[in-house]
Design a protein around this motif. Structure first.
Motif: not given
Ligand SMILES: Nc1ncnc2c1ncn2[C@@H]1O[C@H](COP(=O)(O)OP(=O)(O)OP(=O)(O)O)[C@@H](O)[C@H]1O
Ligand SMILES: [Mg+2]
Length: 463
Positions: A142-143, A171, A173-174, A176-178, A242, A283, A316, A323, A359-360, A363
């Motif tokens: 988590l960066t 939301e 791409g924030t 959540k999975e990470i 989801e 989300n 943030r 990032l 963040v998605r 990236k």
């Molecule tokens: N704080 C972070 N540091 C590094 N990489 C991050 C960070 N947050 C998100 N990412 C990267 O951004 C991308 C989206 O993150 P992730 O899949 O966890 O989001 P999500 O909230 O699950 O999105 P969705 O709602 O679309 O499913 C991934 O490639 C993840 O590795």
């Protein structure tokens, strides 16, 4: 294992002598007499190397090269160039050809070039496999150094070892999975699997068999027994992603299983007991979904033992440069892009852009820029217009900081509060100066005319 080479040339003689040379060296050779035929061949079967004539009737060599680089970019191509074709051969190299040989063919040069090209392609694919493996082995990181990420990291550290269930909201791409993966990797279940289920992606009629598994013959097409996600996650973590997109019917089933941690496979009679920790993510605003009748309240409270909200990137934005650096490094490691730098003004634009895809989106953007501008410096002019002219982060209102009185936030209209205060103040002062507007103007440092306007606006009587 012998290597396959495709020779593309319209001249029978050239194909014949190349075939002879290469077969003597132990290569397997196939031939195509035109670019079109070559592409047909490649669609079905890819060799380890292509020898490609520059001048071909119909689709010419450079066009064929473009197509190959587009669809099979790993495939090495050696151009066969006629006399006086050197310039074209050089431009072919720029387009990604590995090397060229000249007519008349030199036996030695053909053999050396073929061996070099095949070795190069072997090293390249080995390299790629290695990079993919390194990327896959990277733990979820988590960066970020913003307060919100710092405190999220702290909360994750606290909740991870407790085995409590967690509901992650935020939301698209924030991250959540990470966050889910990072909880799992810091938990006592870290050496057991984290099994992810995307509830939005599974069709209603398959969800039961997906989650609980099925016995052989349970339904048409169930040719053998299969474990479901719950069984696979036993002693580990089940990540229900989801969760807001599940139908009410599925929610009811899930709720029962979550409460009992016990179920039967579809078509089976044996009760299976499991021990899973559930981390759910969505989300959607589940509270709103409950109000709208789309989400079960009891399931919500069951899942939300520990709620964790991942803030949007725009809250943030100080983390954006960090990032970007992280993604440049990790994408380079993964794909071998050339490094990339953003100029200060470009970085400012990127930091103020509001990143609706979070963040998605950031990236994906970095990856796109690496593909287009790897090895270069990127200034504002190279930024895509949808970002350069896209929505900005709203600046915080400075009005609030200048307020004379600390007022509870959210309950007061700040502008009005300030106006009220000013009106009272001016009225009192005017009384103090016995209605002398000139004196009041001097005391509060305003021009007479401006003061008159204010007094009129506040409906303060001047006699
Ligand atoms: N704080 C972070 N540091 C590094 N990489 C991050 C960070 N947050 C998100 N990412 C990267 O951004 C991308 C989206 O993150 P992730 O899949 O966890 O989001 P999500 O909230 O699950 O999105 P969705 O709602 O679309 O499913 C991934 O490639 C993840 O590795
Ligand atoms: Mg996700």
């Amino acid at each position: 294992m012998s290597k396959n080479i495709l020779i593309v040339d319209d001249e029978d003689g050239i194909r014949y002598s190349l075939r002879g040379i290469l077969e003597d060296e132990g290569f397997d050779v196939s031939e195509a007499e035109s670019g079109e035929k070559a592409l047909e061949h490649l669609n079905e079967d890819q060799p380890d190397l292509v020898f490609l004539d520059i001048w071909l009737p119909g689709m010419d060599g450079l066009e064929v090269l473009d197509r190959i680089k587009k669809e099979w970019d790993w495939l090495p191509v050696v151009m066969i160039s006629g006399h006086g074709n050197i310039e074209t051969a050089v431009s072919a190299i720029k387009k990604g050809a590995f090397d060229f040989i000249e007519k008349p063919l030199s036996l030695e040069k053909v053999v050396i070039t073929a061996e070099k090209a095949v070795e190069f392609s072997r090293l390249q694919s080995e390299n790629k496999a290695l990079r993919t493996r390194i990327a896959a082995e990277q733990p979820a990181r988590l960066t970020g150094q913003s307060e919100s990420i710092d405190s999220m990291r702290e909360v994750i550290g606290q909740v991870a070892p407790t085995d409590a269930w967690v509901l992650i909201t935020g939301e698209n791409g924030t991250g959540k999975e990470i966050v889910a993966r990072s909880i799992h990797s810091q938990s006592q279940r870290a050496d057991k699997p984290l099994v992810a289920v995307n509830c939005a992606a599974i069709p209603e009629e398959l969800i039961e068999s997906e989650l609980f598994g099925h016995e052989k013959g349970a339904f048409t097409g169930a040719e053998k027994a299969q474990e479901g996600k719950f069984e696979l996650a036993d002693n580990g973590t089940l990540f229900l992603d989801e969760i807001g997109d599940m139908s009410l019917k599925t929610q009811a089933k899930i709720l029962r299983i979550l409460q009992e941690q016990r179920f039967e496979r579809v078509g089976g009679r044996k009760t299976i007991n499991v021990d899973v920790r559930v981390i759910a993510a969505t989300n959607k605003d589940l509270f709103q979904e409950i109000k709208n009748g789309n989400f079960r309240e009891d399931l919500y409270y069951r899942l939300k033992v520990f709620p964790l909200e991942v803030p949007p990137l725009r809250d943030r934005n100080k983390d954006i440069p960090l990032l970007i650096d992280e993604f440049i490094t990790s994408l380079n490691r993964q794909h071998g892009f050339k490094p990339l730098t953003f100029t200060e003004p470009a970085l400012n634009i990127l930091t103020e852009y509001s990143w609706p895809g979070n963040v998605r989106e950031l990236k994906n953007f970095v990856e796109r820029m690496l593909i287009m501008f790897g090895g270069k410096e990127v200034g504002p002019d190279k930024l895509p217009p949808e970002i350069a002219n896209g929505p900005r982060i709203e600046k915080p209102e400075t009005d609030q900081e200048q307020l004379p009185l600390p007022l509870p936030e959210g309950e007061v209209d700040f502008k009005k509060a300030r106006a009220d205060f000013e009106a009272q103040f001016l009225e009192a002062k005017l009384r103090e100066y016995k209605g002398n507007v000139s004196k009041l103007a001097e005391a509060v440092g305003l021009e007479r005319s401006s003061l008159y306007r204010k007094l009129k606006a506040y409906e303060i009587q001047v006699d």
